[in-house]
Design a protein around this motif. Sequence first.
Motif, PDB file in Angstrom:
ATOM      1  N   VAL A 472       0.852  -1.183   0.000  1.00  0.00           N
ATOM      2  CA  VAL A 472       0.000   0.000   0.000  1.00  0.00           C
ATOM      3  C   VAL A 472       0.892   1.238   0.000  1.00  0.00           C
ATOM      4  N   ARG A 473       0.615   2.137  -0.934  1.00  0.00           N
ATOM      5  CA  ARG A 473       1.386   3.364  -1.061  1.00  0.00           C
ATOM      6  C   ARG A 473       0.413   4.533  -1.229  1.00  0.00           C
ATOM      7  N   ILE A 474       0.719   5.647  -0.573  1.00  0.00           N
ATOM      8  CA  ILE A 474      -0.177   6.814  -0.566  1.00  0.00           C
ATOM      9  C   ILE A 474       0.620   8.047  -0.964  1.00  0.00           C
ATOM     10  N   SER A 475       0.000   8.876  -1.801  1.00  0.00           N
ATOM     11  CA  SER A 475       0.683  10.094  -2.219  1.00  0.00           C
ATOM     12  C   SER A 475      -0.321  11.123  -2.705  1.00  0.00           C
ATOM     13  N   ASP A 476       0.076  12.403  -2.634  1.00  0.00           N
ATOM     14  CA  ASP A 476      -0.706  13.452  -3.293  1.00  0.00           C
ATOM     15  C   ASP A 476      -0.197  13.694  -4.707  1.00  0.00           C
ATOM     16  N   ALA A 477       0.712  12.830  -5.170  1.00  0.00           N
ATOM     17  CA  ALA A 477       1.179  12.856  -6.553  1.00  0.00           C
ATOM     18  C   ALA A 477       0.251  12.024  -7.432  1.00  0.00           C
ATOM     19  N   ARG A 478       0.623  11.901  -8.709  1.00  0.00           N
ATOM     20  CA  ARG A 478      -0.041  10.993  -9.645  1.00  0.00           C
ATOM     21  C   ARG A 478       0.881   9.788  -9.867  1.00  0.00           C
ATOM     22  N   MET A 479       0.437   8.855 -10.703  1.00  0.00           N
ATOM     23  CA  MET A 479       1.358   7.831 -11.182  1.00  0.00           C
ATOM     24  C   MET A 479       1.107   7.628 -12.668  1.00  0.00           C
ATOM     25  N   GLY A 481      -0.002   6.068 -16.021  1.00  0.00           N
ATOM     26  CA  GLY A 481      -1.134   5.206 -16.313  1.00  0.00           C
ATOM     27  C   GLY A 481      -0.734   3.781 -16.627  1.00  0.00           C
ATOM     28  N   THR A 482       0.553   3.566 -16.926  1.00  0.00           N
ATOM     29  CA  THR A 482       1.037   2.212 -17.188  1.00  0.00           C
ATOM     30  C   THR A 482       1.429   1.486 -15.909  1.00  0.00           C
ATOM     31  N   SER A 483       1.333   2.176 -14.773  1.00  0.00           N
ATOM     32  CA  SER A 483       1.745   1.592 -13.494  1.00  0.00           C
ATOM     33  C   SER A 483       0.665   0.675 -12.925  1.00  0.00           C
ATOM     34  N   TYR A 484       1.017   0.002 -11.857  1.00  0.00           N
ATOM     35  CA  TYR A 484       0.089  -0.920 -11.213  1.00  0.00           C
ATOM     36  C   TYR A 484       0.425  -0.971  -9.724  1.00  0.00           C
ATOM     37  N   GLY A 485      -0.405  -1.660  -8.967  1.00  0.00           N
ATOM     38  CA  GLY A 485      -0.141  -1.820  -7.545  1.00  0.00           C
ATOM     39  C   GLY A 485      -1.150  -1.085  -6.679  1.00  0.00           C
ATOM     40  N   ALA A 486      -1.041  -1.303  -5.377  1.00  0.00           N
ATOM     41  CA  ALA A 486      -1.976  -0.725  -4.404  1.00  0.00           C
ATOM     42  C   ALA A 486      -1.573   0.712  -4.096  1.00  0.00           C
ATOM     43  N   CYS A 487      -1.686   1.556  -5.089  1.00  0.00           N
ATOM     44  CA  CYS A 487      -1.263   2.952  -4.969  1.00  0.00           C
ATOM     45  C   CYS A 487      -2.470   3.863  -4.839  1.00  0.00           C
ATOM     46  N   ILE A 488      -2.481   4.639  -3.775  1.00  0.00           N
ATOM     47  CA  ILE A 488      -3.547   5.615  -3.522  1.00  0.00           C
ATOM     48  C   ILE A 488      -2.989   6.982  -3.883  1.00  0.00           C
ATOM     49  N   LEU A 489      -3.675   7.666  -4.789  1.00  0.00           N
ATOM     50  CA  LEU A 489      -3.118   8.844  -5.447  1.00  0.00           C
ATOM     51  C   LEU A 489      -4.044  10.041  -5.330  1.00  0.00           C
ATOM     52  N   HIS A 490      -3.515  11.198  -5.712  1.00  0.00           N
ATOM     53  CA  HIS A 490      -4.289  12.443  -5.836  1.00  0.00           C
ATOM     54  C   HIS A 490      -4.918  12.858  -4.505  1.00  0.00           C
ATOM     55  N   VAL A 491      -4.286  12.526  -3.395  1.00  0.00           N
ATOM     56  CA  VAL A 491      -4.848  12.891  -2.093  1.00  0.00           C
ATOM     57  C   VAL A 491      -5.119  14.396  -2.071  1.00  0.00           C
ATOM     58  N   SER A 492      -6.365  14.749  -1.760  1.00  0.00           N
ATOM     59  CA  SER A 492      -6.778  16.151  -1.849  1.00  0.00           C
ATOM     60  C   SER A 492      -7.545  16.556  -0.598  1.00  0.00           C
ATOM     61  N   PRO A 493      -7.221  17.738  -0.044  1.00  0.00           N
ATOM     62  CA  PRO A 493      -6.209  18.681  -0.498  1.00  0.00           C
ATOM     63  C   PRO A 493      -4.790  18.162  -0.242  1.00  0.00           C
ATOM     64  N   GLU A 494      -3.857  18.624  -1.052  1.00  0.00           N
ATOM     65  CA  GLU A 494      -2.480  18.161  -0.958  1.00  0.00           C
ATOM     66  C   GLU A 494      -1.810  18.649   0.327  1.00  0.00           C
ATOM     67  N   SER A 495      -0.758  17.960   0.706  1.00  0.00           N
ATOM     68  CA  SER A 495      -0.072  18.287   1.960  1.00  0.00           C
ATOM     69  C   SER A 495       0.603  19.658   1.901  1.00  0.00           C
ATOM     70  N   TYR A 496       1.083  20.066   0.740  1.00  0.00           N
ATOM     71  CA  TYR A 496       1.832  21.319   0.617  1.00  0.00           C
ATOM     72  C   TYR A 496       0.988  22.532   1.008  1.00  0.00           C
ATOM     73  N   VAL A 497      -0.330  22.435   0.823  1.00  0.00           N
ATOM     74  CA  VAL A 497      -1.216  23.548   1.196  1.00  0.00           C
ATOM     75  C   VAL A 497      -1.892  23.291   2.535  1.00  0.00           C
ATOM     76  N   GLY A 498      -1.398  22.314   3.276  1.00  0.00           N
ATOM     77  CA  GLY A 498      -1.930  22.062   4.615  1.00  0.00           C
ATOM     78  C   GLY A 498      -2.969  20.982   4.703  1.00  0.00           C
ATOM     79  N   GLY A 499      -3.093  20.143   3.663  1.00  0.00           N
ATOM     80  CA  GLY A 499      -4.029  19.025   3.733  1.00  0.00           C
ATOM     81  C   GLY A 499      -3.651  18.051   4.831  1.00  0.00           C
ATOM     82  N   PRO A 500      -4.586  17.188   5.243  1.00  0.00           N
ATOM     83  CA  PRO A 500      -4.327  16.279   6.373  1.00  0.00           C
ATOM     84  C   PRO A 500      -3.114  15.378   6.185  1.00  0.00           C
ATOM     85  N   LEU A 501      -2.724  15.099   4.960  1.00  0.00           N
ATOM     86  CA  LEU A 501      -1.546  14.266   4.739  1.00  0.00           C
ATOM     87  C   LEU A 501      -0.303  14.890   5.376  1.00  0.00           C
ATOM     88  N   ALA A 502      -0.314  16.215   5.504  1.00  0.00           N
ATOM     89  CA  ALA A 502       0.818  16.909   6.130  1.00  0.00           C
ATOM     90  C   ALA A 502       0.933  16.584   7.618  1.00  0.00           C
TER      91      ALA A 502
END
Length: 580
Positions: A472-479, A481-502
Amino acid sequence: MTDTPRKTPDTLRSARWFAPDDLRSFGHRSRAMQMGYAPEEWAGKPVIAILNTWSDANPCHAHFKTRVEDVKRGVLQAGGFPMELPALSLSESFVKPTTMLYRNMLAMEAEELLRSHPVDGAVLMGGCDKTTPGLLMGATSAGLPMIFMPAGPMLRGNWKGKVLGSGSDAWKFWDERRAGNISDQDWVDIEGGIARSYGHCMTMGTASTMTAITEAIGLTLPGASSIPAADAGHIRMASTCGRRIVEMVWEDLVPARIQTRDAFENAIAVAMAMGCSTNAIIHVVAMARRAGCDISLDDFDAASRVVPLIANVRPSGDQYLMEDFFYAGGLPGLMTRLRDHLHLDALTVSGRTLGEDIAHAEIHNDDVIRPIDNPVYAEGALAVLRGNLSPDGCVIKPSACEPRFLKHTGPALVFDDYPAMKAAIDRDDLDVTADHVLVLRNAGPQGGPGMPEWGMLPIPKKLVKQGIRDMVRISDARMSGTSYGACILHVSPESYVGGPLALLRTGDLVTLDVPGRRLDMEVSEEELARRRAELAPPPARYERGYGWMFNKHIRQAHEGCDFDFLETGFGAPVVEPDIF
């Protein structure tokens, strides 16, 4: 098609430049003659802009240098006057930090090229990931009749008799090399065999996803999106685009008549059935907002619950590539199996309805394009998650991850930036297990900057050697489209602007529940409030130029990452340029 008065030569937009008997139009005509064109070549004829995203640095569009001549041939055959206008190429392979940083720049350029030149309609030549949405967003805002000419997928890759898929197999064999199972010579041979013709990725990556979506919206010729770039049929399709756009100008078939909410719902249904790239959500939301349609993450999640994945194409599928998909019947064939999920009365650039376009489509291989009752995956390609880690939503591609991760709780291992992750991930003493949740933050629209394709975090090398191939991988980035795996993406709002991921810290428990559509950190509200009070604002990514404008005006991922000032409804429509 609804009855709309046909254009006449005197009502052509280009006539405002060329027809009047005044000094300004004298200048326009004389400069056209300076280039060797006689008045008979343009007078009273539709002038067609061909927006060509060819460049020496874009292998996906390597054939556009000559393919544009095929488009011009079609325009001339139909009685139009072609005008090639180069546009920003956006090569996914070479542009850093990410082409996503410049998608909106291409959209702005496309819009202004069409608005400022004496043209009546446009052929948009694109296909590499961001070129499709960028061109379409700009042309939608310009509002002139337009047709999209997709680059087409490259041919199948090959290495030692094995079929290789661009992107997907790169990640796969890179892990094998990190584990010591691939020699240096093997790696060089894979490099030479994985992408062996011009054209974009032949897996169901972002390129094939977005061209398929464009066809489903109704903006390409029927079947155009899956024709291999090296196929002679692609040349014929290009010239047909040239012929058809001339007739579209006379019909005044503008994008607003095609890009309805029904058309975007068709696109979302097709995306789910295709096993689409996660990037589709960001681009389709942005494209729809340009067209004045209210499309959100919820529309994708609703479709994913009822539309099964039936295109057996990598990375969600287990075997086939886009060349196989084309031979099996292509997108028209796939859409015949989605009739119950489509608005068949939606208008397309053909001048017919979608139902008419696919009326005679056939499927030639039931394993490549599966029947509805024998899908690759019972639900659609994507799922939208929400929770205290991503209140505005994030996305996962459950069809491309190991089933055991659809419900998972594990401790977070947090990286604040890509260099820190890259420096640590291959360390033999990294404190990590297969149950950990890898987290990369500060990689979103503003934090990246530009939301790079960093979301498929590599598996730690010590685990790769143990045979682990997914986590399991989590990010506010993208990946990719040819990628695969348990990737959670586009976390919004992003951490850089103070989203909860921060606020997440290494060791915090993170719970993923795909069936329940949840993503949460097991941290009390009181502790989160304390951590938020300690947050310091990050430094500015840019202090000048395009990057400064980008960070000031970029929307968050769930809103499509368009610039706020380019969206429909931001201000009054742009008036046509005065001729004086």
